[in-house]
Design a protein around this motif. Structure first.
Motif, PDB file in Angstrom:
ATOM      1  N   ARG A  68       0.815  -1.207   0.000  1.00  0.00           N
ATOM      2  CA  ARG A  68       0.000   0.000   0.000  1.00  0.00           C
ATOM      3  C   ARG A  68       0.851   1.260   0.000  1.00  0.00           C
ATOM      4  NH1 ARG A  68      -3.337  -1.241  -1.849  1.00  0.00           N
ATOM      5  NH2 ARG A  68      -5.433  -1.947  -1.378  1.00  0.00           N
ATOM      6  N   SER A  72      -0.463   1.272  -5.769  1.00  0.00           N
ATOM      7  CA  SER A  72      -1.905   1.247  -5.551  1.00  0.00           C
ATOM      8  C   SER A  72      -2.490  -0.077  -6.028  1.00  0.00           C
ATOM      9  CB  SER A  72      -2.544   2.416  -6.275  1.00  0.00           C
ATOM     10  OG  SER A  72      -2.320   2.289  -7.658  1.00  0.00           O
ATOM     11  N   THR A  73      -1.626  -1.067  -6.140  1.00  0.00           N
ATOM     12  CA  THR A  73      -2.073  -2.399  -6.531  1.00  0.00           C
ATOM     13  C   THR A  73      -3.192  -2.898  -5.609  1.00  0.00           C
ATOM     14  OG1 THR A  73       0.251  -2.794  -7.003  1.00  0.00           O
ATOM     15  CG2 THR A  73      -1.211  -4.687  -7.098  1.00  0.00           C
ATOM     16  N   SER A  74      -4.164  -3.571  -6.176  1.00  0.00           N
ATOM     17  CA  SER A  74      -5.226  -4.145  -5.364  1.00  0.00           C
ATOM     18  C   SER A  74      -4.720  -5.381  -4.634  1.00  0.00           C
ATOM     19  CB  SER A  74      -6.408  -4.543  -6.247  1.00  0.00           C
ATOM     20  OG  SER A  74      -6.933  -3.399  -6.867  1.00  0.00           O
ATOM     21  N   ILE A  75      -5.320  -5.659  -3.503  1.00  0.00           N
ATOM     22  CA  ILE A  75      -4.883  -6.789  -2.700  1.00  0.00           C
ATOM     23  C   ILE A  75      -6.070  -7.652  -2.292  1.00  0.00           C
ATOM     24  CG2 ILE A  75      -3.785  -7.473  -0.529  1.00  0.00           C
ATOM     25  CD1 ILE A  75      -2.243  -4.816  -0.647  1.00  0.00           C
ATOM     26  N   LEU A  91      -9.050  -6.343   6.355  1.00  0.00           N
ATOM     27  CA  LEU A  91      -9.588  -5.274   5.522  1.00  0.00           C
ATOM     28  C   LEU A  91      -9.070  -3.929   5.994  1.00  0.00           C
ATOM     29  CD1 LEU A  91     -13.232  -6.593   5.155  1.00  0.00           C
ATOM     30  CD2 LEU A  91     -11.471  -6.535   3.406  1.00  0.00           C
ATOM     31  N   GLU A  92      -8.899  -3.816   7.313  1.00  0.00           N
ATOM     32  CA  GLU A  92      -8.409  -2.539   7.820  1.00  0.00           C
ATOM     33  C   GLU A  92      -6.937  -2.329   7.543  1.00  0.00           C
ATOM     34  OE1 GLU A  92      -9.686  -2.250  11.821  1.00  0.00           O
ATOM     35  OE2 GLU A  92     -11.722  -1.760  11.197  1.00  0.00           O
ATOM     36  N   GLY A  94      -5.794  -2.701   4.831  1.00  0.00           N
ATOM     37  CA  GLY A  94      -5.748  -2.121   3.497  1.00  0.00           C
ATOM     38  C   GLY A  94      -6.104  -3.088   2.381  1.00  0.00           C
ATOM     39  N   ALA A  95      -6.536  -4.303   2.734  1.00  0.00           N
ATOM     40  CA  ALA A  95      -6.899  -5.259   1.696  1.00  0.00           C
ATOM     41  C   ALA A  95      -8.201  -4.829   1.021  1.00  0.00           C
ATOM     42  CB  ALA A  95      -7.058  -6.649   2.292  1.00  0.00           C
ATOM     43  N   ASP A  96      -8.359  -5.220  -0.234  1.00  0.00           N
ATOM     44  CA  ASP A  96      -9.588  -4.915  -0.947  1.00  0.00           C
ATOM     45  C   ASP A  96     -10.625  -6.004  -0.742  1.00  0.00           C
ATOM     46  OD1 ASP A  96      -9.032  -2.447  -2.642  1.00  0.00           O
ATOM     47  OD2 ASP A  96      -7.255  -3.669  -2.909  1.00  0.00           O
ATOM     48  N   ASP A  97     -10.143  -7.215  -0.510  1.00  0.00           N
ATOM     49  CA  ASP A  97     -11.065  -8.307  -0.227  1.00  0.00           C
ATOM     50  C   ASP A  97     -10.345  -9.303   0.661  1.00  0.00           C
ATOM     51  OD1 ASP A  97     -13.231  -9.997  -0.191  1.00  0.00           O
ATOM     52  OD2 ASP A  97     -13.528  -9.953  -2.350  1.00  0.00           O
ATOM     53  N   ARG A 117     -12.599  -4.647 -11.316  1.00  0.00           N
ATOM     54  CA  ARG A 117     -13.640  -3.816 -11.914  1.00  0.00           C
ATOM     55  C   ARG A 117     -13.709  -2.476 -11.200  1.00  0.00           C
ATOM     56  NH1 ARG A 117     -18.002  -7.646 -12.180  1.00  0.00           N
ATOM     57  NH2 ARG A 117     -18.124  -7.248  -9.953  1.00  0.00           N
ATOM     58  N   ARG A 118     -13.518  -2.562  -9.900  1.00  0.00           N
ATOM     59  CA  ARG A 118     -13.571  -1.383  -9.055  1.00  0.00           C
ATOM     60  C   ARG A 118     -12.387  -0.465  -9.345  1.00  0.00           C
ATOM     61  NH1 ARG A 118     -13.368  -3.584  -3.299  1.00  0.00           N
ATOM     62  NH2 ARG A 118     -15.065  -4.956  -3.863  1.00  0.00           N
ATOM     63  N   VAL A 122     -10.104   4.009 -11.536  1.00  0.00           N
ATOM     64  CA  VAL A 122      -9.202   4.828 -10.732  1.00  0.00           C
ATOM     65  C   VAL A 122      -7.783   4.672 -11.246  1.00  0.00           C
ATOM     66  CG1 VAL A 122      -8.511   5.428  -8.390  1.00  0.00           C
ATOM     67  CG2 VAL A 122     -10.688   4.272  -8.782  1.00  0.00           C
ATOM     68  N   PRO A 165      -3.695   7.293   5.812  1.00  0.00           N
ATOM     69  CA  PRO A 165      -3.892   8.573   6.490  1.00  0.00           C
ATOM     70  C   PRO A 165      -4.685   8.371   7.774  1.00  0.00           C
ATOM     71  CG  PRO A 165      -4.550   8.697   4.183  1.00  0.00           C
ATOM     72  CD  PRO A 165      -4.329   7.254   4.502  1.00  0.00           C
TER      73      PRO A 165
ATOM     74  N   ASP B  96     -19.782  -5.477  -5.943  1.00  0.00           N
ATOM     75  CA  ASP B  96     -18.382  -5.255  -5.576  1.00  0.00           C
ATOM     76  C   ASP B  96     -17.951  -6.225  -4.490  1.00  0.00           C
ATOM     77  OD1 ASP B  96     -17.491  -2.760  -7.049  1.00  0.00           O
ATOM     78  OD2 ASP B  96     -19.438  -2.175  -6.249  1.00  0.00           O
ATOM     79  N   ALA B 110     -16.561  -3.119   7.753  1.00  0.00           N
ATOM     80  CA  ALA B 110     -15.195  -3.224   7.231  1.00  0.00           C
ATOM     81  C   ALA B 110     -15.235  -3.457   5.727  1.00  0.00           C
ATOM     82  CB  ALA B 110     -14.442  -4.354   7.925  1.00  0.00           C
ATOM     83  N   ARG B 111     -16.203  -4.243   5.277  1.00  0.00           N
ATOM     84  CA  ARG B 111     -16.283  -4.519   3.839  1.00  0.00           C
ATOM     85  C   ARG B 111     -16.758  -3.294   3.078  1.00  0.00           C
ATOM     86  NH1 ARG B 111     -14.989  -9.265   1.795  1.00  0.00           N
ATOM     87  NH2 ARG B 111     -14.661 -11.009   3.218  1.00  0.00           N
ATOM     88  N   ALA B 114     -13.785  -1.129   2.723  1.00  0.00           N
ATOM     89  CA  ALA B 114     -12.849  -1.623   1.717  1.00  0.00           C
ATOM     90  C   ALA B 114     -13.336  -1.249   0.323  1.00  0.00           C
ATOM     91  CB  ALA B 114     -12.677  -3.128   1.848  1.00  0.00           C
ATOM     92  N   ARG B 117     -12.936   2.547  -0.149  1.00  0.00           N
ATOM     93  CA  ARG B 117     -11.557   3.005  -0.194  1.00  0.00           C
ATOM     94  C   ARG B 117     -11.114   3.224  -1.626  1.00  0.00           C
ATOM     95  NH1 ARG B 117      -9.221  -0.244   3.985  1.00  0.00           N
ATOM     96  NH2 ARG B 117      -9.552  -1.896   2.485  1.00  0.00           N
ATOM     97  N   ARG B 118     -11.646   2.413  -2.524  1.00  0.00           N
ATOM     98  CA  ARG B 118     -11.260   2.523  -3.932  1.00  0.00           C
ATOM     99  C   ARG B 118     -11.693   3.838  -4.531  1.00  0.00           C
ATOM    100  NH1 ARG B 118      -6.975   0.718  -5.385  1.00  0.00           N
ATOM    101  NH2 ARG B 118      -6.617  -1.198  -4.250  1.00  0.00           N
TER     102      ARG B 118
END
Lengths: 224, 224
Positions: A68, A72-75, A91-92, A94-97, A117-118, A122, A165, B96, B110-111, B114, B117-118
DNA sequence: GAGGCTATTACACGTTCATGACATGGCGCG
DNA sequence: CGCGCCATGTCATGAACGTGTAATAGCCTC
């Protein structure tokens, strides 16, 4: 279809998933540890990282934070532990799923697609916080439109902090993650770096807007 | 923090989730059917839609497709069915994320974060107890929306107590866990810290709502 | 009403952080 | 190969702030 970096230490799981994803026309690169994964990522411009949490060496959460900080790669996190607590923590971080093992490749792929897709909309890894602009692709920082030259360590510190942040990091955490020092012990090194960074990016270094002190705990990037 | 549209026909689930999300400072709008949801969405500019799949009238998949056709709002699907088949189907319909009921509000939140965040900035996780909000990532505390500055020990005490609302901790336990003192012996240290904390977070420190005395045993956080 | 428990306040010490000066070391350029 | 600059880490100083202690007052319980 997509470029996937798979970080997973169990060779069976790794190979099975890699094979399945390749079969669905993804380009897959594998790594067996966090260190190796971060190194690969530097050269293989992945669209998404599939990240196991139980890794030898630095653990998945830390890998997640470092990814992170740099990109800005998704994780997509992958873990055998599916407690609510673990999911929320992942998830907190910084993971996306967050996917619980065992997982069928179809499901993993569907989740990867959902995440991508999300991300598609961006494109810019440029984050802007007030008058401060951080471009993670070109590694440049500008303040009120004027570019600021930052030495390597100050830049790394800023990238790391600004990737999350608001979150407070202890000096120890920063020494480990940004400096990759592993010794324990008191050091005012972080302080010094923070001061120098402030001198360059803050309007009033004595009343910092971006890099704030949290007495007794450490530092945090914004919010104002 | 975010604007959430909740489409769910079961009034119990709907109210419980709405309440929990509101408690974490989200703006929540509810709808009991797909039609109602789509209509609301036209006027309420939601950041994310939490969408139940089993709906009277037009079903969740169809609602999902229509939302996708009309807007770029993020969608978190909610369903009692968690087969791989359902999950893949849901994600391919354009969701999503896909969450299986029953779900703890923390996990859902949390989901949602996530997913957001995108598109948005990163709001940090917040626990909220009545008018008191504790943000464990940025280590900030606010009371009735106004931020309260807490010194390190008071903050650590509050974090510790509020992590287990209702549970009583003895002074000795607190000395060990929060202060990391190991000596035994009487000390009014905890008392003093509690008083200082109350002075800052309680409306009427003499009738504390958050940090309560349990005579003869110690202290407990809430319940209100 | 007495004894034990808790609230409240004040003060002095200790810790923590900012700041600037200094030593070291790497890197590029001449 | 050598010089010099810039970045980095260490240290000393001083100020601000928080903390622990102690002394006193109040409260609840028996």
């Amino acid at each position: 279809m997509a470029r996937v970096l798979l970080i997973e230490d169990d060779p069976n799981v790794r190979d099975a998933l890699a094979l399945a994803l390749k079969g669905r026309e993804h380009e897959v690169e594998s790594a067996a540890s966090g260190e190796e994964g971060l190194e690969r990522l530097a050269r293989f411009a992945a669209d998404v990282v599939v990240l196991d949490l139980m890794l030898p060496g630095i653990d998945g959460f830390e890998v997640c934070r470092r990814i992170r900080a740099a990109a800005s790669t998704s994780i997509v996190m992958l873990s055998a532990r599916g407690d609510d607590f673990d999911v929320v923590g992942g998830l907190e971080a910084g993971a996306d799923d967050y996917v619980v093992k065992p997982v069928r490749p179809q499901v993993l792929e569907a989740r990867i697609r959902a995440v991508l897709r999300r991300t598609d909309g961006v494109p810019s890894p440029v984050e802007s916080y007030g008058a401060l602009c951080v471009d993670r692709a070109s590694l440049t920082v500008s303040r009120s439109g004027r570019q600021v030259a930052l030495p390597p360590m100050e830049l790394r510190l800023l990238l790391y902090l600004s990737a999350a942040p608001g979150q407070v990091f202890s000096r120890q955490q920063l020494l480990e993650s940004v400096w990759e020092h592993d010794y324990l012990g008191d050091s005012r090194l972080v302080d010094a770096c923070v001061q120098r960074l402030r001198a360059k990016i803050e309007d009033v270094p004595a009343q910092p807007r971006y890099v704030q002190t949290v007495r007794g705990f450490g530092y945090r990037f914004g919010p104002v």
